[in-house]
Design a protein around this motif. Sequence first.
Motif, PDB file in Angstrom:
ATOM      1  N   ASN A  41       0.803  -7.621  -8.679  1.00 20.77           N
ATOM      2  CA  ASN A  41       1.447  -6.317  -8.513  1.00 20.77           C
ATOM      3  C   ASN A  41       0.972  -5.318  -9.556  1.00 20.77           C
ATOM      4  O   ASN A  41       0.821  -4.133  -9.258  1.00 20.77           O
ATOM      5  CB  ASN A  41       2.970  -6.472  -8.536  1.00 20.77           C
ATOM      6  CG  ASN A  41       3.489  -7.175  -7.291  1.00 20.77           C
ATOM      7  OD1 ASN A  41       2.847  -7.170  -6.247  1.00 20.77           O
ATOM      8  ND2 ASN A  41       4.653  -7.786  -7.407  1.00 20.77           N
ATOM      9  N   GLN A  42       0.691  -5.787 -10.773  1.00 16.40           N
ATOM     10  CA  GLN A  42       0.152  -4.890 -11.800  1.00 16.40           C
ATOM     11  C   GLN A  42      -1.258  -4.441 -11.442  1.00 16.40           C
ATOM     12  O   GLN A  42      -1.598  -3.262 -11.587  1.00 16.40           O
ATOM     13  CB  GLN A  42       0.164  -5.564 -13.175  1.00 16.40           C
ATOM     14  CG  GLN A  42      -0.295  -4.640 -14.289  1.00 16.40           C
ATOM     15  CD  GLN A  42       0.607  -3.428 -14.438  1.00 16.40           C
ATOM     16  OE1 GLN A  42       1.809  -3.571 -14.588  1.00 16.40           O
ATOM     17  NE2 GLN A  42       0.037  -2.232 -14.391  1.00 16.40           N
ATOM     18  N   LEU A  43      -2.079  -5.359 -10.957  1.00 13.33           N
ATOM     19  CA  LEU A  43      -3.431  -4.989 -10.520  1.00 13.33           C
ATOM     20  C   LEU A  43      -3.372  -3.967  -9.382  1.00 13.33           C
ATOM     21  O   LEU A  43      -4.146  -3.003  -9.354  1.00 13.33           O
ATOM     22  CB  LEU A  43      -4.203  -6.232 -10.065  1.00 13.33           C
ATOM     23  CG  LEU A  43      -4.690  -7.154 -11.165  1.00 13.33           C
ATOM     24  CD1 LEU A  43      -5.238  -8.441 -10.562  1.00 13.33           C
ATOM     25  CD2 LEU A  43      -5.761  -6.470 -12.001  1.00 13.33           C
ATOM     26  N   ARG A  44      -2.458  -4.172  -8.451  1.00  9.77           N
ATOM     27  CA  ARG A  44      -2.295  -3.256  -7.331  1.00  9.77           C
ATOM     28  C   ARG A  44      -1.884  -1.868  -7.829  1.00  9.77           C
ATOM     29  O   ARG A  44      -2.411  -0.848  -7.385  1.00  9.77           O
ATOM     30  CB  ARG A  44      -1.247  -3.824  -6.378  1.00  9.77           C
ATOM     31  CG  ARG A  44      -1.013  -3.038  -5.145  1.00  9.77           C
ATOM     32  CD  ARG A  44      -0.017  -3.806  -4.249  1.00  9.77           C
ATOM     33  NE  ARG A  44       0.424  -2.959  -3.177  1.00  9.77           N
ATOM     34  CZ  ARG A  44       1.469  -2.145  -3.241  1.00  9.77           C
ATOM     35  NH1 ARG A  44       2.209  -2.095  -4.318  1.00  9.77           N
ATOM     36  NH2 ARG A  44       1.789  -1.390  -2.213  1.00  9.77           N
ATOM     37  N   THR A  45      -0.954  -1.829  -8.771  1.00  8.72           N
ATOM     38  CA  THR A  45      -0.502  -0.563  -9.344  1.00  8.72           C
ATOM     39  C   THR A  45      -1.651   0.143 -10.061  1.00  8.72           C
ATOM     40  O   THR A  45      -1.861   1.346  -9.897  1.00  8.72           O
ATOM     41  CB  THR A  45       0.665  -0.810 -10.321  1.00  8.72           C
ATOM     42  OG1 THR A  45       1.753  -1.380  -9.589  1.00  8.72           O
ATOM     43  CG2 THR A  45       1.119   0.469 -10.990  1.00  8.72           C
ATOM     44  N   ASP A  46      -2.398  -0.624 -10.865  1.00  2.00           N
ATOM     45  CA  ASP A  46      -3.533  -0.044 -11.590  1.00  2.00           C
ATOM     46  C   ASP A  46      -4.588   0.488 -10.627  1.00  2.00           C
ATOM     47  O   ASP A  46      -5.157   1.558 -10.842  1.00  2.00           O
ATOM     48  CB  ASP A  46      -4.161  -1.080 -12.531  1.00  2.00           C
ATOM     49  CG  ASP A  46      -3.238  -1.477 -13.665  1.00  2.00           C
ATOM     50  OD1 ASP A  46      -2.213  -0.794 -13.878  1.00  2.00           O
ATOM     51  OD2 ASP A  46      -3.535  -2.492 -14.323  1.00  2.00           O
ATOM     52  N   TYR A  47      -4.873  -0.264  -9.575  1.00  2.92           N
ATOM     53  CA  TYR A  47      -5.864   0.159  -8.587  1.00  2.92           C
ATOM     54  C   TYR A  47      -5.430   1.467  -7.929  1.00  2.92           C
ATOM     55  O   TYR A  47      -6.215   2.407  -7.797  1.00  2.92           O
ATOM     56  CB  TYR A  47      -6.035  -0.936  -7.529  1.00  2.92           C
ATOM     57  CG  TYR A  47      -7.054  -0.607  -6.459  1.00  2.92           C
ATOM     58  CD1 TYR A  47      -8.377  -0.985  -6.614  1.00  2.92           C
ATOM     59  CD2 TYR A  47      -6.693   0.072  -5.301  1.00  2.92           C
ATOM     60  CE1 TYR A  47      -9.317  -0.692  -5.638  1.00  2.92           C
ATOM     61  CE2 TYR A  47      -7.616   0.374  -4.328  1.00  2.92           C
ATOM     62  CZ  TYR A  47      -8.932  -0.007  -4.501  1.00  2.92           C
ATOM     63  OH  TYR A  47      -9.854   0.295  -3.532  1.00  2.92           O
ATOM     64  N   ASN A  48      -4.176   1.538  -7.523  1.00  2.00           N
ATOM     65  CA  ASN A  48      -3.682   2.739  -6.846  1.00  2.00           C
ATOM     66  C   ASN A  48      -3.639   3.948  -7.781  1.00  2.00           C
ATOM     67  O   ASN A  48      -3.716   5.085  -7.325  1.00  2.00           O
ATOM     68  CB  ASN A  48      -2.303   2.491  -6.244  1.00  2.00           C
ATOM     69  CG  ASN A  48      -2.377   1.589  -5.029  1.00  2.00           C
ATOM     70  OD1 ASN A  48      -3.416   1.441  -4.416  1.00  2.00           O
ATOM     71  ND2 ASN A  48      -1.260   0.978  -4.690  1.00  2.00           N
ATOM     72  N   ALA A  49      -3.513   3.712  -9.078  1.00  2.00           N
ATOM     73  CA  ALA A  49      -3.454   4.813 -10.042  1.00  2.00           C
ATOM     74  C   ALA A  49      -4.839   5.311 -10.464  1.00  2.00           C
ATOM     75  O   ALA A  49      -4.945   6.339 -11.116  1.00  2.00           O
ATOM     76  CB  ALA A  49      -2.676   4.360 -11.282  1.00  2.00           C
ATOM     77  N   ASN A  50      -5.889   4.614 -10.079  1.00  2.00           N
ATOM     78  CA  ASN A  50      -7.238   4.974 -10.466  1.00  2.00           C
ATOM     79  C   ASN A  50      -7.702   6.182  -9.663  1.00  2.00           C
ATOM     80  O   ASN A  50      -7.863   6.125  -8.452  1.00  2.00           O
ATOM     81  CB  ASN A  50      -8.184   3.784 -10.240  1.00  2.00           C
ATOM     82  CG  ASN A  50      -9.552   4.016 -10.809  1.00  2.00           C
ATOM     83  OD1 ASN A  50     -10.041   5.141 -10.869  1.00  2.00           O
ATOM     84  ND2 ASN A  50     -10.204   2.946 -11.217  1.00  2.00           N
ATOM     85  N   ALA A  51      -7.947   7.282 -10.342  1.00  2.00           N
ATOM     86  CA  ALA A  51      -8.295   8.539  -9.677  1.00  2.00           C
ATOM     87  C   ALA A  51      -9.698   8.530  -9.069  1.00  2.00           C
ATOM     88  O   ALA A  51      -9.993   9.344  -8.191  1.00  2.00           O
ATOM     89  CB  ALA A  51      -8.178   9.690 -10.666  1.00  2.00           C
ATOM     90  N   THR A  52     -10.574   7.638  -9.500  1.00  2.00           N
ATOM     91  CA  THR A  52     -11.945   7.642  -8.982  1.00  2.00           C
ATOM     92  C   THR A  52     -12.080   6.839  -7.698  1.00  2.00           C
ATOM     93  O   THR A  52     -13.141   6.841  -7.087  1.00  2.00           O
ATOM     94  CB  THR A  52     -12.927   7.076 -10.033  1.00  2.00           C
ATOM     95  OG1 THR A  52     -12.579   5.720 -10.319  1.00  2.00           O
ATOM     96  CG2 THR A  52     -12.887   7.894 -11.309  1.00  2.00           C
ATOM     97  N   ILE A  53     -11.021   6.166  -7.265  1.00  2.00           N
ATOM     98  CA  ILE A  53     -11.067   5.411  -6.013  1.00  2.00           C
ATOM     99  C   ILE A  53     -10.589   6.336  -4.900  1.00  2.00           C
ATOM    100  O   ILE A  53      -9.555   6.989  -5.009  1.00  2.00           O
ATOM    101  CB  ILE A  53     -10.188   4.145  -6.107  1.00  2.00           C
ATOM    102  CG1 ILE A  53     -10.738   3.212  -7.190  1.00  2.00           C
ATOM    103  CG2 ILE A  53     -10.114   3.434  -4.762  1.00  2.00           C
ATOM    104  CD1 ILE A  53      -9.852   2.035  -7.505  1.00  2.00           C
ATOM    105  N   ALA A  54     -11.374   6.397  -3.823  1.00  2.00           N
ATOM    106  CA  ALA A  54     -11.102   7.361  -2.750  1.00  2.00           C
ATOM    107  C   ALA A  54      -9.778   7.102  -2.039  1.00  2.00           C
ATOM    108  O   ALA A  54      -9.060   8.046  -1.708  1.00  2.00           O
ATOM    109  CB  ALA A  54     -12.245   7.338  -1.743  1.00  2.00           C
TER     110      ALA A  54
END
Length: 68
Positions: A41-54
């Motif tokens: 869940n932390q990885l998912r949160t971090d991924y979704n918060a990454n501004a460079t991912i479309a």
Amino acid sequence: MTTSIAQRINAAPLSPAESRELLALFSSVHADLTALATQFNQLRTDYNANATIATDTTATAVTLNTTA
């Protein structure tokens, strides 16, 4: 609805020794799954918060159906 490991083991027709061993085993598995769910869940949160991912991930959060 969550299911308590301890309640299910106590309801099973087991000897006290078998109950203790199964409770220890399943509680350990539950602790490991809880740790894995927290990390995912932390990885998912971090991924979704990454501004460079479309786009955000479509992975759903992990929720466990058991309690210790």
